[in-house]
Design a protein around this motif. Sequence first.
Motif, PDB file in Angstrom:
ATOM      1  N   ASP A   1      78.717  64.342  54.605  1.00 50.80           N
ATOM      2  CA  ASP A   1      79.868  63.909  54.966  1.00 50.80           C
ATOM      3  C   ASP A   1      81.195  64.814  54.566  1.00 50.80           C
ATOM      4  O   ASP A   1      80.875  65.580  53.464  1.00 50.80           O
TER       5      ASP A   1
ATOM      6  N   ASP B   1      84.971  63.765  53.886  1.00 49.75           N
ATOM      7  CA  ASP B   1      86.008  63.397  52.983  1.00 49.75           C
ATOM      8  C   ASP B   1      85.273  62.449  52.102  1.00 49.75           C
ATOM      9  O   ASP B   1      84.618  61.349  52.426  1.00 49.75           O
ATOM     10  N   GLY B   2      85.301  62.708  50.837  1.00 49.55           N
ATOM     11  CA  GLY B   2      84.694  62.005  49.913  1.00 49.55           C
ATOM     12  C   GLY B   2      83.367  62.498  49.385  1.00 49.55           C
ATOM     13  O   GLY B   2      82.735  61.909  48.485  1.00 49.55           O
TER      14      GLY B   2
ATOM     15  N   ASP C   1      79.698  58.818  51.799  1.00 51.29           N
ATOM     16  CA  ASP C   1      80.305  57.897  50.713  1.00 51.29           C
ATOM     17  C   ASP C   1      80.319  56.516  51.506  1.00 51.29           C
ATOM     18  O   ASP C   1      80.993  55.598  50.952  1.00 51.29           O
TER      19      ASP C   1
ATOM     20  N   ASP D   1      78.040  56.677  57.244  1.00 43.22           N
ATOM     21  CA  ASP D   1      77.240  57.675  56.909  1.00 43.22           C
ATOM     22  C   ASP D   1      75.814  57.237  56.936  1.00 43.22           C
ATOM     23  O   ASP D   1      75.041  58.129  57.277  1.00 43.22           O
TER      24      ASP D   1
HETATM   25 MG   LIG Z   1      83.840  60.029  53.551  1.00 42.33          MG
END
Ligand SMILES: [Mg+2]
Length: 196
Positions: A16, A18-19, A141, A145
Amino acid sequence: MGQRKINKAKPAVILDRDGVLTQRHLLTWQKKQLKLSPKIAPLIRKFNNKNIPVIVITNQPVVARGWISEKGVERLHQILQKRLNKNGAFIDKFYFCPHHSKATLKKYKKECGCRKPKIGLFKKAAKEFNINLSHSVTVGDMTQDILAGKRARTKTILVKTGHAGKDNKYKVFPNFIVKDPTNALKLAYKLLSPLK
Ligand SMILES: [Mg+2]
Ligand SMILES: [Zn+2]
């Protein structure tokens, strides 16, 4: 006579954005919001060196909101790619979903097949890189996902950074839960490297 040619599909690691790849897990549409997760580049390089594809699959509803164009998202990905390159690492390809069912921009308003937890982009990546998804690992996260990773038949690792799986959108059971993206990549490497 002769050897039978086997088209051997490879494992991959699917991240993933972002994060996971980057620190900020909130909506991201500006260069100044981009920051690679700490110490992640050398771990990505290990996969690069083994020819294991490192794929990023990310939902980017900021496009549907009209905060950034698709080209703009691609520019952000080029910036991330450059920063990784400086550390001898690279992402094989970034895939993103620009859609949302409640999009502001009509063009992007739809129930698409590419927004996680749907697996349209997993299938696309598998085709383009000859990936065996059932030998692959997904790192995320958010519950979407993990659900996407499961639906795509990959092993799943939830990180406790970013949303840390606390978005509560879907009930999911990741195969592994680890502290942060570096631990996730170390584990993914252990899971994948015996397969060569
Ligand atoms: Mg994320
Ligand atoms: Zn989509």
